[in-house]
Design an enzyme around this catalytic site. Structure first.
Site, PDB file in Angstrom:
ATOM      1  CG  ASP A  69      19.675  62.644 -22.087  1.00 51.11           C
ATOM      2  OD1 ASP A  69      20.349  63.846 -22.370  1.00 51.11           O
ATOM      3  OD2 ASP A  69      19.088  63.096 -21.003  1.00 51.11           O
ATOM      4  CD  GLU A 134      18.912  69.148 -21.045  1.00 43.77           C
ATOM      5  OE1 GLU A 134      18.695  70.403 -20.813  1.00 43.77           O
ATOM      6  OE2 GLU A 134      18.186  68.561 -21.734  1.00 43.77           O
TER       7      GLU A 134
END
Ligand SMILES: [Zn+2]
Length: 379
Positions: A69, A134
């Site tokens: 991400d 994250e």
């Protein structure tokens, strides 16, 4: 045929995986890893897609951890290229995730493909722990994958987290630990009243000022060989009062502590609560305190793998990387619960910024460093 780090990095950057969206990135990795012989376990927790992939079954198991991400691009018009149309300009790859950290993942997978070409059989296994949470709230990413691996009694012998760790130049810095972080939200409750009749009121602002002064003056420690000193910063003070002639009923403050491994969040809470109690008792106020712990301090004591990695980086970059514990939190805080780990990746200068980019030469070098690490580890 070896996998190209540049081609794979571009393929990943093209996907709009703005946290918590996966946008197909985990599948791209799984497809590439399967072609190398990895067994892929797709681990979906709520809306977050994660992956644990493993090549080989025997021990030792060397793991690479990362996330697919990315943070939002901000205003796309501020970029010199479309952040999701990876472009090479002046020998730099530009795009969101170019160093935090799609390109780093691509470098590791390219390194594995070259390692496999040279070592058809090796004793041990290589794994990847990739998460999609994250940059977000970090509930259904690495934290859950680590719980899953623990339950499955999966053994990881060493883990490298590929986050950007170098401030300016590739090779400058390995991270071997991080300070902990805790936020405290304090509320002091007094008694509201008329400014002209203070004996009928109890002003909480006096108490909160005394408390904040006391906690700011706490000397937490002088730092250690591996860590800078812990610090406490008061980040908000709020007395919401509509009138100038009213003694307020309550006062609030927020503070954040970055602490080294001489403390734990619970030892700090005990220390602080004692101060809150004794001062508010004297001033006859009440207090409420809420803590949020985003991570405890931790350190992976440098071992022979740490030094081997340090040497591999030096061999390629001609720089001896510092072993550091600076910076914010990372997924290493979860992984260290099941494996010794360190962090090494690209240069973080442009991460989370407009025109995030990486020199093509760094991509090549990082991939060669990861290859060297694998060769030395399984030698
Ligand atoms: Zn990152």
């Amino acid at each position: 045929m070896a996998i190209s780090e540049l081609k794979l990095a571009k393929e990943l950057i093209r996907r709009h995986s703005v946290t918590p969206k996966d946008a197909g990135t985990i599948n791209i990795l799984a497809k590439n890893l399967r072609s190398l012989g990895f067994k892929c376990h797709l681990l979906n927790f709520k809306n977050i897609k994660n992956l644990y992939a493993k090549l080989g079954e025997s021990s030792p198991n060397f793991c690479y951890a990362g996330h697919t991400d990315v943070v939002p691009p901000g205003n796309i018009n501020d970029w010199s290229v479309n952040p999701f149309k990876p472009t090479v300009k002046n020998n730099r790859l530009i795009g969101r995730g170019a160093n935090d950290m799609k390109a780093s993942i691509a470098c590791f997978i390219a390194a594995v493909s070259r390692f496999k070409n040279k070592n058809k059989k090796f004793k041990g296994s290589i794994s990847l722990l990739i998460n999609g949470d994250e940059e977000g709230i970090e509930i259904n990413g690495t934290k859950k994958v680590v719980e899953y691996l623990k339950k499955k009694r999966e053994k990881i012998n060493f883990c490298i987290v590929g986050e950007p760790t170098n401030p300016n130049k590739l090779g400058e810095m390995i991270k071997i630990g991080r300070r902990g972080s805790m936020t405290g939200r304090l509320k002091i409750i007094g008694a509201q009243g008329h400014v002209a009749y203070p004996h009928r009121a109890n002003n909480p602002s006096d108490t909160i000022v005394k408390i904040l002064k006391k906690i700011k003056e706490l000397k937490l420690d002088n730092g250690t060989k591996d860590f800078q000193p812990s610090n406490l910063e008061i980040t908000k003070i709020n007395i919401d009062n509509q009138a100038d002639n009213v003694i307020p009923g309550s006062a609030e403050a927020v503070f954040n502590i970055r602490f080294n491994n001489k403390h734990s969040s619970s030892s700090l809470k005990r220390k602080l609560n004692t101060i809150f109690k004794s001062i508010s008792k004297k001033t006859k106020c009440k207090f409420k305190i809420n803590y949020e712990v985003s991570g405890e301090a931790f350190l992976t004591k440098p071992n022979k793998t740490t030094f081997m990695i340090q040497n591999a980086i030096k061999k390629i970059t001609k720089i001896k990387p510092k072993l550091s514990t600076t910076g914010g939190t990372s997924d290493a805080r979860f992984i260290r619960k099941i494996s010794p780990c360190l962090e090494f990746g690209l240069v973080g200068k442009t991460m989370h910024k407009i025109d995030e980019s990486v020199p093509l030469s760094d991509l090549k070098k990082l991939s060669t460093i990861y290859l060297n690490i694998l060769e030395n580890y399984f030698d």
